[in-house]
Scaffold this motif. Structure first.
Motif, PDB file in Angstrom:
ATOM      1  N   SER A  19       5.449 -37.585 -12.111  1.00 11.38           N
ATOM      2  CA  SER A  19       6.744 -37.427 -12.758  1.00 11.38           C
ATOM      3  C   SER A  19       6.549 -37.532 -14.268  1.00 11.38           C
ATOM      4  O   SER A  19       5.767 -38.347 -14.750  1.00 11.38           O
ATOM      5  CB  SER A  19       7.687 -38.530 -12.270  1.00 11.38           C
ATOM      6  OG  SER A  19       8.930 -38.426 -12.906  1.00 11.38           O
ATOM      7  N   GLY A  20       7.246 -36.666 -15.011  1.00  5.36           N
ATOM      8  CA  GLY A  20       7.128 -36.672 -16.459  1.00  5.36           C
ATOM      9  C   GLY A  20       5.991 -35.815 -16.980  1.00  5.36           C
ATOM     10  O   GLY A  20       5.702 -35.822 -18.169  1.00  5.36           O
ATOM     11  N   ASN A  21       5.338 -35.081 -16.075  1.00  5.23           N
ATOM     12  CA  ASN A  21       4.225 -34.208 -16.444  1.00  5.23           C
ATOM     13  C   ASN A  21       4.433 -32.826 -15.846  1.00  5.23           C
ATOM     14  O   ASN A  21       5.158 -32.673 -14.862  1.00  5.23           O
ATOM     15  CB  ASN A  21       2.902 -34.764 -15.912  1.00  5.23           C
ATOM     16  CG  ASN A  21       2.443 -36.002 -16.639  1.00  5.23           C
ATOM     17  OD1 ASN A  21       1.455 -35.982 -17.335  1.00  5.23           O
ATOM     18  ND2 ASN A  21       3.171 -37.100 -16.490  1.00  5.23           N
ATOM     19  N   VAL A  22       3.759 -31.843 -16.440  1.00  5.71           N
ATOM     20  CA  VAL A  22       3.790 -30.472 -15.928  1.00  5.71           C
ATOM     21  C   VAL A  22       2.364 -29.946 -15.840  1.00  5.71           C
ATOM     22  O   VAL A  22       1.439 -30.526 -16.418  1.00  5.71           O
ATOM     23  CB  VAL A  22       4.629 -29.536 -16.837  1.00  5.71           C
ATOM     24  CG1 VAL A  22       6.088 -29.938 -16.855  1.00  5.71           C
ATOM     25  CG2 VAL A  22       4.058 -29.473 -18.254  1.00  5.71           C
ATOM     26  N   LEU A  23       2.209 -28.854 -15.124  1.00  3.56           N
ATOM     27  CA  LEU A  23       0.921 -28.195 -15.002  1.00  3.56           C
ATOM     28  C   LEU A  23       1.174 -26.700 -14.850  1.00  3.56           C
ATOM     29  O   LEU A  23       2.097 -26.289 -14.145  1.00  3.56           O
ATOM     30  CB  LEU A  23       0.169 -28.742 -13.785  1.00  3.56           C
ATOM     31  CG  LEU A  23      -1.342 -28.538 -13.734  1.00  3.56           C
ATOM     32  CD1 LEU A  23      -2.034 -29.180 -14.934  1.00  3.56           C
ATOM     33  CD2 LEU A  23      -1.899 -29.135 -12.459  1.00  3.56           C
ATOM     34  N   ALA A  24       0.362 -25.901 -15.496  1.00  2.86           N
ATOM     35  CA  ALA A  24       0.509 -24.443 -15.426  1.00  2.86           C
ATOM     36  C   ALA A  24       0.017 -23.920 -14.077  1.00  2.86           C
ATOM     37  O   ALA A  24      -0.872 -24.507 -13.460  1.00  2.86           O
ATOM     38  CB  ALA A  24      -0.268 -23.778 -16.559  1.00  2.86           C
ATOM     39  N   TYR A  25       0.577 -22.807 -13.653  1.00  2.00           N
ATOM     40  CA  TYR A  25       0.197 -22.184 -12.380  1.00  2.00           C
ATOM     41  C   TYR A  25      -1.320 -22.006 -12.287  1.00  2.00           C
ATOM     42  O   TYR A  25      -1.931 -22.305 -11.266  1.00  2.00           O
ATOM     43  CB  TYR A  25       0.865 -20.810 -12.222  1.00  2.00           C
ATOM     44  CG  TYR A  25       2.354 -20.861 -12.010  1.00  2.00           C
ATOM     45  CD1 TYR A  25       2.889 -21.069 -10.741  1.00  2.00           C
ATOM     46  CD2 TYR A  25       3.234 -20.675 -13.068  1.00  2.00           C
ATOM     47  CE1 TYR A  25       4.258 -21.097 -10.538  1.00  2.00           C
ATOM     48  CE2 TYR A  25       4.608 -20.709 -12.872  1.00  2.00           C
ATOM     49  CZ  TYR A  25       5.112 -20.920 -11.608  1.00  2.00           C
ATOM     50  OH  TYR A  25       6.467 -20.953 -11.410  1.00  2.00           O
ATOM     51  N   GLY A  26      -1.923 -21.522 -13.354  1.00  2.00           N
ATOM     52  CA  GLY A  26      -3.365 -21.281 -13.361  1.00  2.00           C
ATOM     53  C   GLY A  26      -4.179 -22.553 -13.207  1.00  2.00           C
ATOM     54  O   GLY A  26      -5.221 -22.568 -12.551  1.00  2.00           O
ATOM     55  N   SER A  84      15.403 -34.636 -16.350  1.00  2.00           N
ATOM     56  CA  SER A  84      15.691 -35.905 -15.671  1.00  2.00           C
ATOM     57  C   SER A  84      14.457 -36.793 -15.561  1.00  2.00           C
ATOM     58  O   SER A  84      14.559 -37.993 -15.351  1.00  2.00           O
ATOM     59  CB  SER A  84      16.291 -35.657 -14.278  1.00  2.00           C
ATOM     60  OG  SER A  84      15.291 -35.232 -13.369  1.00  2.00           O
ATOM     61  N   GLU A  85      13.280 -36.182 -15.736  1.00  2.00           N
ATOM     62  CA  GLU A  85      12.023 -36.934 -15.710  1.00  2.00           C
ATOM     63  C   GLU A  85      11.541 -37.271 -17.119  1.00  2.00           C
ATOM     64  O   GLU A  85      10.428 -37.761 -17.297  1.00  2.00           O
ATOM     65  CB  GLU A  85      10.941 -36.131 -14.972  1.00  2.00           C
ATOM     66  CG  GLU A  85      11.243 -35.931 -13.516  1.00  2.00           C
ATOM     67  CD  GLU A  85      10.136 -35.189 -12.776  1.00  2.00           C
ATOM     68  OE1 GLU A  85       9.110 -34.833 -13.392  1.00  2.00           O
ATOM     69  OE2 GLU A  85      10.300 -34.983 -11.568  1.00  2.00           O
ATOM     70  N   GLY A  86      12.375 -36.981 -18.124  1.00  2.00           N
ATOM     71  CA  GLY A  86      12.021 -37.307 -19.499  1.00  2.00           C
ATOM     72  C   GLY A  86      11.225 -36.242 -20.218  1.00  2.00           C
ATOM     73  O   GLY A  86      10.716 -36.472 -21.320  1.00  2.00           O
ATOM     74  N   ILE A  87      11.100 -35.073 -19.610  1.00  2.00           N
ATOM     75  CA  ILE A  87      10.373 -33.973 -20.236  1.00  2.00           C
ATOM     76  C   ILE A  87      11.318 -33.224 -21.166  1.00  2.00           C
ATOM     77  O   ILE A  87      12.407 -32.829 -20.768  1.00  2.00           O
ATOM     78  CB  ILE A  87       9.772 -33.022 -19.178  1.00  2.00           C
ATOM     79  CG1 ILE A  87       8.745 -33.786 -18.335  1.00  2.00           C
ATOM     80  CG2 ILE A  87       9.158 -31.795 -19.828  1.00  2.00           C
ATOM     81  CD1 ILE A  87       8.208 -33.015 -17.155  1.00  2.00           C
ATOM     82  N   GLU A  88      10.891 -33.051 -22.405  1.00  2.00           N
ATOM     83  CA  GLU A  88      11.697 -32.337 -23.387  1.00  2.00           C
ATOM     84  C   GLU A  88      11.556 -30.833 -23.158  1.00  2.00           C
ATOM     85  O   GLU A  88      10.442 -30.311 -23.138  1.00  2.00           O
ATOM     86  CB  GLU A  88      11.229 -32.702 -24.799  1.00  2.00           C
ATOM     87  CG  GLU A  88      11.383 -34.179 -25.106  1.00  2.00           C
ATOM     88  CD  GLU A  88      10.577 -34.632 -26.312  1.00  2.00           C
ATOM     89  OE1 GLU A  88      10.038 -33.776 -27.051  1.00  2.00           O
ATOM     90  OE2 GLU A  88      10.475 -35.847 -26.501  1.00  2.00           O
ATOM     91  N   VAL A  89      12.696 -30.180 -22.977  1.00  2.00           N
ATOM     92  CA  VAL A  89      12.711 -28.734 -22.752  1.00  2.00           C
ATOM     93  C   VAL A  89      13.607 -28.117 -23.811  1.00  2.00           C
ATOM     94  O   VAL A  89      14.768 -28.491 -23.951  1.00  2.00           O
ATOM     95  CB  VAL A  89      13.251 -28.387 -21.336  1.00  2.00           C
ATOM     96  CG1 VAL A  89      13.199 -26.889 -21.103  1.00  2.00           C
ATOM     97  CG2 VAL A  89      12.501 -29.142 -20.257  1.00  2.00           C
TER      98      VAL A  89
END
Length: 114
Positions: A19-26, A84-89
């Motif tokens: 939670s609070g992180n992202v990862l690219a499809y690749g 909602s997870e604190g990620i700035e968009v």
């Protein structure tokens, strides 16, 4: 060693994104042992059984953007989940330098069943 299908490996990796992180499809594809298969990750997420309750919203494109068209229902849903997870968009853009998940080797070696 557990034998998982390519889709199951993708689902396993997506489920690991904190939670609070992202990862690219690749990058999901790379970690699942499927280099160059970013589009397959998208397909696997679309076909994931609902009961897996995957955090699909944490997967974005390589430019750090939400892949859905701006202001669509899917775009809004993903944006709200990330926020909602604190990620700035900002207009669908996420700072990879700030929010990209970078698992260390020990985490991967000890967690991956494949």
């Amino acid at each position: 060693m557990t034998t998982l299908s390519p889709k199951q490996r993708i689902w396993f990796i997506v489920n690991m994104i904190p939670s609070g992180n992202v990862l690219a499809y690749g990058k999901v594809a790379d970690l699942a042992g499927l280099p160059g298969r970013a589009r397959y990750v998208s397909k696997a997420l679309k076909e994931a059984p609902e009961h897996l309750n995957l955090p699909w919203h944490r997967v974005i494109n390589s430019q750090g953007k939400i892949s859905f068209k701006l202001n669509t229902l899917h775009f809004q849903n993903q944006q709200e989940r990330l926020k909602s997870e604190g990620i700035e968009v900002n207009k669908g853009k996420i700072s990879l330098s700030k929010f990209e998940w970078k698992p260390d080797m020990a985490t991967l070696v000890l967690s991956l069943p494949f």
